[in-house]
Design a protein around this motif. Structure first.
Motif, PDB file in Angstrom:
ATOM      1  N   THR A   1      -5.455   1.250  -7.139  1.00 44.86           N
ATOM      2  CA  THR A   1      -6.822   1.561  -6.729  1.00 44.86           C
ATOM      3  C   THR A   1      -6.846   2.202  -5.346  1.00 44.86           C
ATOM      4  N   LEU A   2      -7.736   3.155  -5.191  1.00 46.57           N
ATOM      5  CA  LEU A   2      -7.883   3.862  -3.918  1.00 46.57           C
ATOM      6  C   LEU A   2      -8.548   2.954  -2.888  1.00 46.57           C
ATOM      7  N   ILE A   3      -8.025   2.960  -1.669  1.00 43.31           N
ATOM      8  CA  ILE A   3      -8.671   2.262  -0.560  1.00 43.31           C
ATOM      9  C   ILE A   3      -9.667   3.236   0.049  1.00 43.31           C
ATOM     10  N   ASP A   4     -10.941   3.027  -0.231  1.00 44.54           N
ATOM     11  CA  ASP A   4     -11.966   3.987   0.174  1.00 44.54           C
ATOM     12  C   ASP A   4     -12.095   4.115   1.689  1.00 44.54           C
ATOM     13  N   SER A   5     -12.035   3.012   2.382  1.00 43.58           N
ATOM     14  CA  SER A   5     -12.210   3.027   3.845  1.00 43.58           C
ATOM     15  C   SER A   5     -11.057   2.281   4.494  1.00 43.58           C
ATOM     16  N   PRO A   6      -9.893   2.922   4.625  1.00 47.59           N
ATOM     17  CA  PRO A   6      -8.757   2.245   5.242  1.00 47.59           C
ATOM     18  C   PRO A   6      -9.074   1.848   6.682  1.00 47.59           C
ATOM     19  N   SER A   7      -8.549   0.721   7.098  1.00 46.73           N
ATOM     20  CA  SER A   7      -8.823   0.222   8.440  1.00 46.73           C
ATOM     21  C   SER A   7      -8.234   1.148   9.494  1.00 46.73           C
ATOM     22  N   SER A   8      -8.784   1.061  10.692  1.00 42.62           N
ATOM     23  CA  SER A   8      -8.263   1.871  11.795  1.00 42.62           C
ATOM     24  C   SER A   8      -6.818   1.491  12.099  1.00 42.62           C
ATOM     25  N   ALA A   9      -6.473   0.218  11.910  1.00 37.57           N
ATOM     26  CA  ALA A   9      -5.095  -0.217  12.159  1.00 37.57           C
ATOM     27  C   ALA A   9      -4.132   0.425  11.165  1.00 37.57           C
ATOM     28  N   LEU A  10      -4.551   0.530   9.895  1.00 36.13           N
ATOM     29  CA  LEU A  10      -3.715   1.168   8.880  1.00 36.13           C
ATOM     30  C   LEU A  10      -3.508   2.646   9.205  1.00 36.13           C
ATOM     31  N   VAL A  11      -4.604   3.345   9.484  1.00 39.37           N
ATOM     32  CA  VAL A  11      -4.516   4.785   9.774  1.00 39.37           C
ATOM     33  C   VAL A  11      -3.711   5.019  11.045  1.00 39.37           C
ATOM     34  N   ASP A  12      -3.910   4.193  12.050  1.00 40.22           N
ATOM     35  CA  ASP A  12      -3.177   4.357  13.308  1.00 40.22           C
ATOM     36  C   ASP A  12      -1.678   4.149  13.103  1.00 40.22           C
ATOM     37  N   CYS A  13      -1.310   3.162  12.311  1.00 37.22           N
ATOM     38  CA  CYS A  13       0.102   2.908  12.031  1.00 37.22           C
ATOM     39  C   CYS A  13       0.748   4.109  11.361  1.00 37.22           C
ATOM     40  N   VAL A  14       0.075   4.664  10.355  1.00 43.12           N
ATOM     41  CA  VAL A  14       0.623   5.805   9.622  1.00 43.12           C
ATOM     42  C   VAL A  14       0.758   7.024  10.528  1.00 43.12           C
ATOM     43  N   ARG A  15      -0.266   7.315  11.310  1.00 38.43           N
ATOM     44  CA  ARG A  15      -0.213   8.505  12.164  1.00 38.43           C
ATOM     45  C   ARG A  15       0.833   8.371  13.261  1.00 38.43           C
TER      46      ARG A  15
ATOM     47  N   VAL B   1       0.846  -1.198   0.000  1.00 35.99           N
ATOM     48  CA  VAL B   1       0.000   0.000   0.000  1.00 35.99           C
ATOM     49  C   VAL B   1       0.878   1.243   0.000  1.00 35.99           C
ATOM     50  N   LYS B   2       0.539   2.206  -0.839  1.00 33.80           N
ATOM     51  CA  LYS B   2       1.183   3.525  -0.858  1.00 33.80           C
ATOM     52  C   LYS B   2       0.235   4.519  -0.206  1.00 33.80           C
ATOM     53  N   PHE B   3       0.747   5.319   0.723  1.00 34.84           N
ATOM     54  CA  PHE B   3      -0.129   6.273   1.408  1.00 34.84           C
ATOM     55  C   PHE B   3       0.455   7.683   1.364  1.00 34.84           C
ATOM     56  N   TYR B   4      -0.444   8.663   1.521  1.00 37.05           N
ATOM     57  CA  TYR B   4      -0.076  10.081   1.560  1.00 37.05           C
ATOM     58  C   TYR B   4      -0.904  10.754   2.645  1.00 37.05           C
ATOM     59  N   GLY B   5      -0.287  11.673   3.396  1.00 33.05           N
ATOM     60  CA  GLY B   5      -1.036  12.333   4.450  1.00 33.05           C
ATOM     61  C   GLY B   5      -0.565  13.752   4.718  1.00 33.05           C
TER      62      GLY B   5
ATOM     63  N   ALA C   1      -4.821   6.372   0.583  1.00 30.46           N
ATOM     64  CA  ALA C   1      -4.053   5.131   0.535  1.00 30.46           C
ATOM     65  C   ALA C   1      -4.437   4.372  -0.730  1.00 30.46           C
ATOM     66  N   TYR C   2      -3.443   3.804  -1.421  1.00 28.74           N
ATOM     67  CA  TYR C   2      -3.659   3.135  -2.698  1.00 28.74           C
ATOM     68  C   TYR C   2      -3.005   1.759  -2.692  1.00 28.74           C
ATOM     69  N   ARG C   3      -3.674   0.815  -3.298  1.00 27.18           N
ATOM     70  CA  ARG C   3      -3.105  -0.515  -3.456  1.00 27.18           C
ATOM     71  C   ARG C   3      -2.046  -0.502  -4.563  1.00 27.18           C
ATOM     72  N   ILE C   4      -0.982  -1.252  -4.334  1.00 21.17           N
ATOM     73  CA  ILE C   4       0.070  -1.408  -5.331  1.00 21.17           C
ATOM     74  C   ILE C   4      -0.001  -2.868  -5.806  1.00 21.17           C
TER      75      ILE C   4
ATOM     76  N   SER D   1      -2.417 -12.188   7.619  1.00 20.23           N
ATOM     77  CA  SER D   1      -3.079 -12.395   8.909  1.00 20.23           C
ATOM     78  C   SER D   1      -3.822 -11.159   9.395  1.00 20.23           C
ATOM     79  N   GLY D   2      -3.790 -10.079   8.595  1.00 22.97           N
ATOM     80  CA  GLY D   2      -4.502  -8.863   8.969  1.00 22.97           C
ATOM     81  C   GLY D   2      -3.648  -7.809   9.643  1.00 22.97           C
ATOM     82  N   GLY D   3      -2.341  -8.033   9.737  1.00 24.90           N
ATOM     83  CA  GLY D   3      -1.451  -7.059  10.354  1.00 24.90           C
ATOM     84  C   GLY D   3      -1.090  -5.927   9.404  1.00 24.90           C
ATOM     85  N   VAL D   4      -0.558  -4.844   9.965  1.00 31.00           N
ATOM     86  CA  VAL D   4      -0.103  -3.684   9.199  1.00 31.00           C
ATOM     87  C   VAL D   4       1.343  -3.411   9.590  1.00 31.00           C
ATOM     88  N   LEU D   5       2.242  -3.395   8.614  1.00 29.17           N
ATOM     89  CA  LEU D   5       3.656  -3.146   8.879  1.00 29.17           C
ATOM     90  C   LEU D   5       4.147  -1.993   8.012  1.00 29.17           C
ATOM     91  N   LEU D   6       4.725  -0.974   8.641  1.00 30.00           N
ATOM     92  CA  LEU D   6       5.270   0.161   7.910  1.00 30.00           C
ATOM     93  C   LEU D   6       6.597  -0.237   7.269  1.00 30.00           C
TER      94      LEU D   6
END
Length: 270
Positions: A198-212, A178-182, A191-194, A232-237
């Motif tokens: 495609t745009l991720i319309d509703s990014p998960s709270s885990a994704l947004v929390d990781c970025v912030r 995923v590529k993100f901009y903030g 956030a966009y899928r690579i 497994s559903g994890g988010v890694l920067l």
């Protein structure tokens, strides 16, 4: 007065026009909002004084950062701050992210000499990533996926010839890229899928929390980067950058940046 400082071309490999575009469009949006704007050359930074001046700076060279730091002590506001840009130098960034417990692949900063003495595959199995440990990629070979001993020798030869003395050794994690901009704390986010973009319309709270958390750890106001969504559903920067090109969303991002800056200057009720 709002000034813009473009990124040095050496730090925009293959993206000089894209990097220039987001800054120029942001300044154009600010002009439309009634602010006076001007683009500065690097050698003009020294002329800046206080008077509520604000600088949108994409500069990354040590010389430019030192000059921006000097004028910043005279009341000039810099976005992103010099401290945050320096924190984004890769070795400093890894330490900041680790201190903030931002989830990311296993990573280790090593000297080029140490890497030549040891077998990196004894730390991480093939494949793994090697990335120059100071600034982000400047030329081909600075960031490589190593899948064999031959790949490793080619990478080490490049680092020796380029006088790169610190290297990030990073685990390769499989998953959805995923590529993100903030901008700011939720002022603008995409956030966009690579690779399909495609745009991720509703990014998960885990994704947004990781970025912030990552942006906060570095002190960035305008940022972008890459992450992995694991099976497994994890988010890694994977990476975090100051002032990306926003190439997938340049027009909307320019509006977001201008709105954010206007509120910084005029107050949240502007």
């Amino acid at each position: 007065m709002i000034y813009g400082v473009l990124r040095e071309s050496v730090f925009s490999p293959g993206k000089v026009s894209e990097d220039a575009a987001i800054l120029q469009k942001s300044l154009a949006e600010l002009s439309r909002l009634g602010f006076r704007t001007r683009t500065l050359r690097l050698d003009e930074i020294a002329m800046l004084k206080g008077d509520r001046a604000l600088v949108l700076s994409m500069a990354q060279s040590r010389e430019a950062l030192a000059e921006l730091e000097r004028v910043g002590t005279n009341g000039v506001r810099i976005v992103n701050s010099v401290r945050s840009v320096r924190t984004c130098f890769r070795a400093s960034l890894i330490r900041a992210l680790e201190d903030a417990r931002v989830p990311m692949p296993s990573s280790r900063i090593v000297s080029t000499e140490e890497l030549e003495r040891k077998e990196p595959s004894s730390i991480f199995p093939f494949p793994f990533w090697l990335k120059r440990g100071d600034v982000h990629a400047v030329r081909k070979g600075d960031v490589v996926l190593v899948e064999s001993d031959e790949d490793l020798e080619i990478a080490l030869r490049h680092y020796r010839e380029s006088d790169i003395r610190e290297i990030l050794l990073q685990e390769h994690v499989r998953g959805e890229e995923v590529k993100f901009y903030g901008v700011g704390k939720g002022a603008y986010f995409r956030a966009y899928r690579i690779p399909d973009g495609t745009l991720i319309d509703s990014p998960s709270s885990a994704l947004v929390d990781c970025v912030r958390r990552a942006a906060d750890a570095a002190g960035l106001e305008i940022y972008g980067g890459d992450l992995i969504l694991t099976p497994s559903g994890g988010v890694l920067l994977v990476d975090l950058n100051d002032w990306p090109s926003f190439s997938r969303c340049c027009n909307s991002a320019a509006g977001g940046i201008a709105s954010y800056v206007a509120k910084q200057l005029n107050g949240p009720n502007s």
